[in-house]
Design a protein around this motif. Structure first.
Motif, PDB file in Angstrom:
ATOM      1  N   GLU A  67      65.089  73.971  94.917  1.00 24.89           N
ATOM      2  CA  GLU A  67      64.334  72.897  95.546  1.00 24.89           C
ATOM      3  C   GLU A  67      65.231  71.686  95.724  1.00 24.89           C
ATOM      4  O   GLU A  67      66.011  71.347  94.844  1.00 24.89           O
ATOM      5  CB  GLU A  67      63.132  72.517  94.692  1.00 24.89           C
ATOM      6  CG  GLU A  67      62.013  73.499  94.770  1.00 24.89           C
ATOM      7  CD  GLU A  67      60.741  72.980  94.120  1.00 24.89           C
ATOM      8  OE1 GLU A  67      60.802  72.035  93.310  1.00 24.89           O
ATOM      9  OE2 GLU A  67      59.691  73.527  94.435  1.00 24.89           O
ATOM     10  N   SER A  68      65.093  71.017  96.859  1.00 22.11           N
ATOM     11  CA  SER A  68      65.847  69.784  97.072  1.00 22.11           C
ATOM     12  C   SER A  68      65.231  68.681  96.219  1.00 22.11           C
ATOM     13  O   SER A  68      64.063  68.743  95.821  1.00 22.11           O
ATOM     14  CB  SER A  68      65.814  69.392  98.549  1.00 22.11           C
ATOM     15  OG  SER A  68      64.558  68.857  98.892  1.00 22.11           O
ATOM     16  N   ASP A  69      66.034  67.664  95.948  1.00 27.59           N
ATOM     17  CA  ASP A  69      65.534  66.523  95.185  1.00 27.59           C
ATOM     18  C   ASP A  69      64.361  65.860  95.907  1.00 27.59           C
ATOM     19  O   ASP A  69      63.432  65.371  95.272  1.00 27.59           O
ATOM     20  CB  ASP A  69      66.647  65.502  94.956  1.00 27.59           C
ATOM     21  CG  ASP A  69      67.713  66.010  93.998  1.00 27.59           C
ATOM     22  OD1 ASP A  69      67.437  66.956  93.227  1.00 27.59           O
ATOM     23  OD2 ASP A  69      68.833  65.458  94.015  1.00 27.59           O
ATOM     24  N   ALA A  70      64.394  65.861  97.239  1.00 25.30           N
ATOM     25  CA  ALA A  70      63.310  65.253  98.006  1.00 25.30           C
ATOM     26  C   ALA A  70      62.005  66.020  97.824  1.00 25.30           C
ATOM     27  O   ALA A  70      60.934  65.423  97.685  1.00 25.30           O
ATOM     28  CB  ALA A  70      63.688  65.172  99.488  1.00 25.30           C
ATOM     29  N   VAL A  71      62.073  67.346  97.817  1.00 24.81           N
ATOM     30  CA  VAL A  71      60.875  68.161  97.607  1.00 24.81           C
ATOM     31  C   VAL A  71      60.310  67.899  96.211  1.00 24.81           C
ATOM     32  O   VAL A  71      59.104  67.722  96.036  1.00 24.81           O
ATOM     33  CB  VAL A  71      61.178  69.663  97.809  1.00 24.81           C
ATOM     34  CG1 VAL A  71      60.004  70.526  97.357  1.00 24.81           C
ATOM     35  CG2 VAL A  71      61.516  69.946  99.270  1.00 24.81           C
ATOM     36  N   ILE A  72      61.181  67.850  95.224  1.00 25.34           N
ATOM     37  CA  ILE A  72      60.751  67.576  93.844  1.00 25.34           C
ATOM     38  C   ILE A  72      60.094  66.198  93.769  1.00 25.34           C
ATOM     39  O   ILE A  72      59.041  66.032  93.143  1.00 25.34           O
ATOM     40  CB  ILE A  72      61.947  67.684  92.878  1.00 25.34           C
ATOM     41  CG1 ILE A  72      62.432  69.137  92.819  1.00 25.34           C
ATOM     42  CG2 ILE A  72      61.590  67.155  91.496  1.00 25.34           C
ATOM     43  CD1 ILE A  72      63.780  69.322  92.149  1.00 25.34           C
ATOM     44  N   GLU A  73      60.686  65.216  94.444  1.00 29.57           N
ATOM     45  CA  GLU A  73      60.143  63.851  94.447  1.00 29.57           C
ATOM     46  C   GLU A  73      58.756  63.806  95.099  1.00 29.57           C
ATOM     47  O   GLU A  73      57.823  63.219  94.548  1.00 29.57           O
ATOM     48  CB  GLU A  73      61.100  62.922  95.202  1.00 29.57           C
ATOM     49  CG  GLU A  73      60.601  61.507  95.375  1.00 29.57           C
ATOM     50  CD  GLU A  73      60.812  60.627  94.159  1.00 29.57           C
ATOM     51  OE1 GLU A  73      60.285  59.510  94.167  1.00 29.57           O
ATOM     52  OE2 GLU A  73      61.485  61.047  93.205  1.00 29.57           O
ATOM     53  N   VAL A  74      58.612  64.430  96.247  1.00 28.61           N
ATOM     54  CA  VAL A  74      57.320  64.425  96.942  1.00 28.61           C
ATOM     55  C   VAL A  74      56.257  65.091  96.080  1.00 28.61           C
ATOM     56  O   VAL A  74      55.164  64.551  95.893  1.00 28.61           O
ATOM     57  CB  VAL A  74      57.423  65.116  98.326  1.00 28.61           C
ATOM     58  CG1 VAL A  74      56.044  65.364  98.919  1.00 28.61           C
ATOM     59  CG2 VAL A  74      58.271  64.279  99.270  1.00 28.61           C
ATOM     60  N   ARG A  75      56.582  66.253  95.573  1.00 30.31           N
ATOM     61  CA  ARG A  75      55.610  66.976  94.746  1.00 30.31           C
ATOM     62  C   ARG A  75      55.185  66.139  93.538  1.00 30.31           C
ATOM     63  O   ARG A  75      53.992  65.982  93.269  1.00 30.31           O
ATOM     64  CB  ARG A  75      56.197  68.311  94.291  1.00 30.31           C
ATOM     65  CG  ARG A  75      55.247  69.054  93.386  1.00 30.31           C
ATOM     66  CD  ARG A  75      55.801  70.416  92.983  1.00 30.31           C
ATOM     67  NE  ARG A  75      54.700  71.325  93.132  1.00 30.31           N
ATOM     68  CZ  ARG A  75      54.760  72.531  93.629  1.00 30.31           C
ATOM     69  NH1 ARG A  75      55.894  73.024  94.035  1.00 30.31           N
ATOM     70  NH2 ARG A  75      53.697  73.273  93.716  1.00 30.31           N
ATOM     71  N   SER A  76      56.139  65.576  92.816  1.00 30.97           N
ATOM     72  CA  SER A  76      55.795  64.824  91.606  1.00 30.97           C
ATOM     73  C   SER A  76      55.017  63.550  91.928  1.00 30.97           C
ATOM     74  O   SER A  76      54.066  63.208  91.220  1.00 30.97           O
ATOM     75  CB  SER A  76      57.043  64.514  90.773  1.00 30.97           C
ATOM     76  OG  SER A  76      57.887  63.629  91.453  1.00 30.97           O
ATOM     77  N   GLN A  77      55.385  62.859  93.016  1.00 29.11           N
ATOM     78  CA  GLN A  77      54.673  61.635  93.384  1.00 29.11           C
ATOM     79  C   GLN A  77      53.238  61.926  93.830  1.00 29.11           C
ATOM     80  O   GLN A  77      52.315  61.196  93.464  1.00 29.11           O
ATOM     81  CB  GLN A  77      55.429  60.893  94.493  1.00 29.11           C
ATOM     82  CG  GLN A  77      56.711  60.253  94.035  1.00 29.11           C
ATOM     83  CD  GLN A  77      56.468  59.143  93.036  1.00 29.11           C
ATOM     84  OE1 GLN A  77      55.539  58.347  93.182  1.00 29.11           O
ATOM     85  NE2 GLN A  77      57.275  59.109  92.001  1.00 29.11           N
ATOM     86  N   LEU A  78      53.056  62.974  94.616  1.00 28.39           N
ATOM     87  CA  LEU A  78      51.694  63.318  95.044  1.00 28.39           C
ATOM     88  C   LEU A  78      50.845  63.757  93.860  1.00 28.39           C
ATOM     89  O   LEU A  78      49.687  63.353  93.737  1.00 28.39           O
ATOM     90  CB  LEU A  78      51.733  64.389  96.128  1.00 28.39           C
ATOM     91  CG  LEU A  78      52.307  63.957  97.481  1.00 28.39           C
ATOM     92  CD1 LEU A  78      52.414  65.151  98.418  1.00 28.39           C
ATOM     93  CD2 LEU A  78      51.484  62.836  98.104  1.00 28.39           C
ATOM     94  N   GLU A  79      51.414  64.580  92.992  1.00 29.34           N
ATOM     95  CA  GLU A  79      50.668  65.009  91.799  1.00 29.34           C
ATOM     96  C   GLU A  79      50.333  63.821  90.899  1.00 29.34           C
ATOM     97  O   GLU A  79      49.257  63.791  90.307  1.00 29.34           O
ATOM     98  CB  GLU A  79      51.452  66.075  91.043  1.00 29.34           C
ATOM     99  CG  GLU A  79      51.465  67.412  91.769  1.00 29.34           C
ATOM    100  CD  GLU A  79      52.342  68.473  91.129  1.00 29.34           C
ATOM    101  OE1 GLU A  79      53.191  68.127  90.260  1.00 29.34           O
ATOM    102  OE2 GLU A  79      52.196  69.651  91.503  1.00 29.34           O
ATOM    103  N   ALA A  80      51.225  62.836  90.823  1.00 29.63           N
ATOM    104  CA  ALA A  80      50.961  61.638  90.018  1.00 29.63           C
ATOM    105  C   ALA A  80      49.781  60.844  90.563  1.00 29.63           C
ATOM    106  O   ALA A  80      49.127  60.104  89.831  1.00 29.63           O
ATOM    107  CB  ALA A  80      52.203  60.752  89.959  1.00 29.63           C
TER     108      ALA A  80
END
Length: 138
Positions: free
Chosen positions: A58-71
């Protein structure tokens, strides 16, 4: 549930503009579900064969989007796309029943668009559902 397809690249700042747009939708935490798609074929290398049997990183951007939306308590799932990027985005949107596509804009020179094409432009022109292009961070 309102289904959004978020086409996320590798740039974290552009990905954050997508998160900002999505999380500010009315009742996002209760009425919005997001499918993140990311192409594991570089736009310039769309004709290069990819070994789809190997799990992509996973790209860092995908990880960031997923974690921010889940937050923000927004339902999230993810799909990889391996076909040419624009076709992959449109196919994925149809597959998941997306009602909207959210894609981050990118600054490109006119020469860059002529040489490499524009995924965003292609998605905008070919999509049957609304496409939102989020801003390019300065």
């Amino acid at each position: 549930m309102y289904r959004i397809l978020a086409a996320v690249g590798t740039d974290i700042e552009r990905a954050r503009t997508q998160v900002e747009y999505i999380r500010n939708l009315p009742d996002a935490s209760t009425n919005v579900a997001v499918t993140i798609v990311h192409s594991y074929v570089e736009e310039d290398d769309a004709n290069t064969p990819v070994d789809e049997s190997l799990p992509p990183e996973e790209s860092d951007a995908v990880i960031e989007v997923r974690s921010q939306l889940e937050a923000h308590d927004i339902e999230v799932d993810k799909q990889e796309i391996y076909s040419p990027v624009d076709r992959g985005i449109l196919d994925a949107a149809e597959d998941v029943g997306a009602e909207q596509i959210v894609i981050a804009g990118r600054k490109r020179t006119p020469v860059g668009k002529a040489l490499f094409g524009s995924t965003t432009q292609s998605v905008l022109l070919r999509s049957d559902i609304p496409v939102v292009v989020t801003g390019v961070p300065e």
